[in-house]
Write a protein that holds these residues in place. Structure first.
Motif, PDB file in Angstrom:
ATOM      1  N   SER A   1      14.913   7.610   1.307  1.00 15.61           N
ATOM      2  CA  SER A   1      14.565   8.429   2.457  1.00 15.61           C
ATOM      3  C   SER A   1      13.377   7.777   3.149  1.00 15.61           C
ATOM      4  O   SER A   1      12.342   7.550   2.522  1.00 15.61           O
ATOM      5  CB  SER A   1      14.207   9.855   2.029  1.00 15.61           C
ATOM      6  N   ILE A   2      13.526   7.483   4.429  1.00  8.67           N
ATOM      7  CA  ILE A   2      12.522   6.747   5.181  1.00  8.67           C
ATOM      8  C   ILE A   2      12.068   7.595   6.371  1.00  8.67           C
ATOM      9  O   ILE A   2      12.887   8.201   7.070  1.00  8.67           O
ATOM     10  CB  ILE A   2      13.098   5.399   5.678  1.00  8.67           C
ATOM     11  N   ASN A   3      10.757   7.638   6.586  1.00  9.66           N
ATOM     12  CA  ASN A   3      10.210   8.382   7.714  1.00  9.66           C
ATOM     13  C   ASN A   3      10.398   7.605   9.015  1.00  9.66           C
ATOM     14  O   ASN A   3      10.378   6.367   9.026  1.00  9.66           O
ATOM     15  CB  ASN A   3       8.719   8.649   7.505  1.00  9.66           C
ATOM     16  N   VAL A   4      10.532   8.341  10.107  1.00  5.85           N
ATOM     17  CA  VAL A   4      10.689   7.719  11.429  1.00  5.85           C
ATOM     18  C   VAL A   4       9.833   8.475  12.435  1.00  5.85           C
ATOM     19  O   VAL A   4      10.024   9.678  12.634  1.00  5.85           O
ATOM     20  CB  VAL A   4      12.162   7.723  11.902  1.00  5.85           C
TER      21      VAL A   4
ATOM     22  N   GLU B   1       0.863  -1.177   0.000  1.00  6.97           N
ATOM     23  CA  GLU B   1       0.000   0.000   0.000  1.00  6.97           C
ATOM     24  C   GLU B   1       0.905   1.234   0.000  1.00  6.97           C
ATOM     25  O   GLU B   1       1.638   1.475   0.964  1.00  6.97           O
ATOM     26  CB  GLU B   1      -0.900  -0.005   1.226  1.00  6.97           C
ATOM     27  N   ALA B   2       0.874   1.986  -1.074  1.00  7.24           N
ATOM     28  CA  ALA B   2       1.836   3.081  -1.263  1.00  7.24           C
ATOM     29  C   ALA B   2       1.363   4.348  -0.568  1.00  7.24           C
ATOM     30  O   ALA B   2       0.685   5.187  -1.159  1.00  7.24           O
ATOM     31  CB  ALA B   2       2.060   3.327  -2.750  1.00  7.24           C
ATOM     32  N   ASN B   3       1.716   4.503   0.683  1.00  5.21           N
ATOM     33  CA  ASN B   3       1.440   5.742   1.400  1.00  5.21           C
ATOM     34  C   ASN B   3       2.585   6.026   2.357  1.00  5.21           C
ATOM     35  O   ASN B   3       3.480   5.192   2.550  1.00  5.21           O
ATOM     36  CB  ASN B   3       0.097   5.673   2.138  1.00  5.21           C
ATOM     37  N   GLU B   4       2.575   7.206   2.942  1.00  6.42           N
ATOM     38  CA  GLU B   4       3.699   7.633   3.769  1.00  6.42           C
ATOM     39  C   GLU B   4       3.905   6.745   4.990  1.00  6.42           C
ATOM     40  O   GLU B   4       5.027   6.577   5.461  1.00  6.42           O
ATOM     41  CB  GLU B   4       3.508   9.093   4.205  1.00  6.42           C
ATOM     42  N   SER B   5       2.825   6.158   5.512  1.00  9.22           N
ATOM     43  CA  SER B   5       2.985   5.302   6.689  1.00  9.22           C
ATOM     44  C   SER B   5       3.753   4.032   6.357  1.00  9.22           C
ATOM     45  O   SER B   5       4.417   3.441   7.223  1.00  9.22           O
ATOM     46  CB  SER B   5       1.621   4.952   7.280  1.00  9.22           C
ATOM     47  N   ARG B   6       3.659   3.576   5.095  1.00 14.12           N
ATOM     48  CA  ARG B   6       4.404   2.380   4.693  1.00 14.12           C
ATOM     49  C   ARG B   6       5.872   2.707   4.430  1.00 14.12           C
ATOM     50  O   ARG B   6       6.733   1.837   4.506  1.00 14.12           O
ATOM     51  CB  ARG B   6       3.792   1.762   3.434  1.00 14.12           C
TER      52      ARG B   6
ATOM     53  N   ASN C   1      11.578  11.578   6.100  1.00 14.42           N
ATOM     54  CA  ASN C   1      12.890  11.353   5.476  1.00 14.42           C
ATOM     55  C   ASN C   1      14.049  11.505   6.465  1.00 14.42           C
ATOM     56  O   ASN C   1      15.095  12.068   6.124  1.00 14.42           O
ATOM     57  CB  ASN C   1      13.090  12.304   4.293  1.00 14.42           C
ATOM     58  N   LEU C   2      13.876  10.961   7.663  1.00 14.95           N
ATOM     59  CA  LEU C   2      14.891  11.152   8.703  1.00 14.95           C
ATOM     60  C   LEU C   2      16.086  10.220   8.530  1.00 14.95           C
ATOM     61  O   LEU C   2      17.202  10.557   8.921  1.00 14.95           O
ATOM     62  CB  LEU C   2      14.249  10.940  10.080  1.00 14.95           C
ATOM     63  N   VAL C   3      15.877   9.041   7.958  1.00 22.47           N
ATOM     64  CA  VAL C   3      16.977   8.101   7.736  1.00 22.47           C
ATOM     65  C   VAL C   3      16.950   7.632   6.290  1.00 22.47           C
ATOM     66  O   VAL C   3      15.950   7.772   5.583  1.00 22.47           O
ATOM     67  CB  VAL C   3      16.900   6.878   8.681  1.00 22.47           C
TER      68      VAL C   3
ATOM     69  N   GLU D   1       3.739  19.375   4.314  1.00 25.94           N
ATOM     70  CA  GLU D   1       3.280  17.982   4.217  1.00 25.94           C
ATOM     71  C   GLU D   1       3.060  17.387   5.603  1.00 25.94           C
ATOM     72  O   GLU D   1       2.008  16.801   5.892  1.00 25.94           O
ATOM     73  CB  GLU D   1       4.316  17.131   3.486  1.00 25.94           C
ATOM     74  N   ALA D   2       4.090  17.501   6.434  1.00 28.17           N
ATOM     75  CA  ALA D   2       4.032  16.859   7.746  1.00 28.17           C
ATOM     76  C   ALA D   2       2.957  17.472   8.627  1.00 28.17           C
ATOM     77  O   ALA D   2       2.252  16.772   9.358  1.00 28.17           O
ATOM     78  CB  ALA D   2       5.399  16.958   8.430  1.00 28.17           C
ATOM     79  N   ALA D   3       2.805  18.800   8.575  1.00 28.23           N
ATOM     80  CA  ALA D   3       1.835  19.482   9.441  1.00 28.23           C
ATOM     81  C   ALA D   3       0.400  19.172   9.045  1.00 28.23           C
ATOM     82  O   ALA D   3      -0.513  19.308   9.872  1.00 28.23           O
ATOM     83  CB  ALA D   3       2.069  20.990   9.409  1.00 28.23           C
ATOM     84  N   THR D   4       0.176  18.767   7.809  1.00 23.68           N
ATOM     85  CA  THR D   4      -1.173  18.405   7.358  1.00 23.68           C
ATOM     86  C   THR D   4      -1.347  16.889   7.288  1.00 23.68           C
ATOM     87  O   THR D   4      -2.283  16.408   6.667  1.00 23.68           O
ATOM     88  CB  THR D   4      -1.463  18.998   5.964  1.00 23.68           C
TER      89      THR D   4
END
Length: 369
Positions: free
Chosen positions: A130-133, A56-61, A138-140, A239-242
């Motif tokens: 770039s991976i969210n944490v 599932e292609a979304n930011e949480s994945r 994109n922290l790592v 992006e992050a704030a919304t």
């Protein structure tokens, strides 16, 4: 007719091919591969692509917390050190594949087929993940290029106006970063919505060959390539704030507009530079209007949350904000700006000016992080 060229990297050269009807060719060449695929595109895969991981292609994945599930599925499908990975999808799939292929058994070879215009025009080359944490974007990540990038323009038919404009925002960013002539040459190609295949191929070739210069002169983001962060620091905060209610490519466009306003407020531009930057601003604003006309509704934006996310961006240091803005005659520069109340007030004013111009509601919303 296909376009092709090579990207030279420290881990070896890799080929880029751009054309139509290339999906079947990739599957024929990699029948034994494991396919990491955006689940919305699974129906397009030939049966020969039998070993699949649907994502599932979304930011949480696209997060460090979700990566063990992907790695476990590779293991369950029998991936070993000789397994080839084919990733088919947009930037989320690219980031997941780059990261997973680089760490699984210390590295698997892989092919990338971008299916969004944003991926085709920009992120598909450079080998950067770039991976969210824990909610931070994109922290790592790392650098691990594929052995081949294959761009099948036929995927563009599945994209809506917002997705196409997001990709065009990244393309114009690259060309503007290279200089005035590159920017003018890009505009001469006729970026627009809808985007005919012939125009798309010309724009993609121009954008990627322009980015090739940045990658090959500065593979690991030490100097010139950092200019490609233009619009991103300002845009990522939105992006992050919304909670990613504003899509990445559109947020980058808005980020470029904020950067232009911020540069003008700081008197960083000559008259020539202001004119050059404003030409980019008019183009991005016109593209943004197309997104709005397509029916996309802006989420309510908590401006305090935006500034908080901006404040926590990983590119800053303890004393200075580090942002890419147009300076002097309109060229881009990574500048360091003191982290103080005056700077924060100027940042707020620039965000407010752009949001007001575009009709974005900055009232605090209860569903905003």
């Amino acid at each position: 007719m296909q376009e092709s060229f090579d990207i030279v990297s420290s881990s070896g050269s890799y080929a880029v091919r751009i054309g139509r009807g290339l999906l079947a060719n990739v599957v024929d060449a990699h029948r034994d591969a494991i396919y990491l695929v955006d689940e919305r595109l699974a129906h397009l895969l030939p049966e020969a692509a039998a070993r699949r991981v649907l994502i599932e292609a979304n930011e949480s994945r696209k997060s460090l917390e979700a990566m063990p599930e992907v790695i476990l599925k590779l293991r369950e499908l029998g991936a070993n050190r000789s397994t080839h990975i084919v990733s088919i999808g947009g930037g989320v799939l690219q980031d997941i594949a780059t990261f997973a292929a680089s760490v699984y058994m210390r590295g698997l070879s892989w092919t990338y087929m971008p299916t969004t215009l944003l991926g085709m025009a920009d992120s598909c080359i450079g080998g950067k993940s770039s991976i969210n944490v824990l909610g931070y974007k994109n922290l790592v990540g790392n650098f691990y290029p594929p052995v081949e990038v294959v761009i099948d323009i036929d995927f563009i038919r599945s994209l809506d106006a917002e997705q196409v404009i997001g990709g065009l925002n990244e393309a114009v960013k690259i060309c503007y970063a290279r200089g005035a002539q590159s920017f003018a040459d890009y505009l001469a190609e006729g970026p627009a919505w809808p985007l005919p295949p012939e125009t798309a191929q010309r724009l993609l070739t121009r954008s990627l060959i322009t980015k090739k210069w940045f990658i090959e002169i500065d593979e690991f983001d030490r100097k010139e390539r950092l200019l490609l962060n233009y619009g991103h620091t300002f845009g990522h905060a939105l992006e992050a704030a919304t909670q990613f209610g504003v899509s990445h490519g559109v947020a980058v466009g808005l980020g470029m507009l904020v950067a232009i306003d911020f540069a003008k407020r700081g008197a960083r531009l000559t008259q020539t530079g202001a004119s050059h930057a404003e030409a980019l601003g008019r183009h991005v604003s016109a593209m943004t209007d197309i997104v709005v006309e397509s029916g996309v509704r802006w989420p309510k934006v908590d401006l305090t949350a935006v500034l908080q996310k901006f404040d926590n961006d990983k590119k800053h240091n303890t004393e200075f904000y580090r942002v890419v803005v147009p300076v002097r005659d309109g060229e881009l520069e990574l500048v360091s700006i003191a982290r103080n109340d005056d700077t924060r007030a100027a940042l707020r004013a620039s965000y407010e000016a752009v949001f007001s111009q575009l009709g974005i509601d900055t009232a605090v919303a209860s569903n905003v992080a």
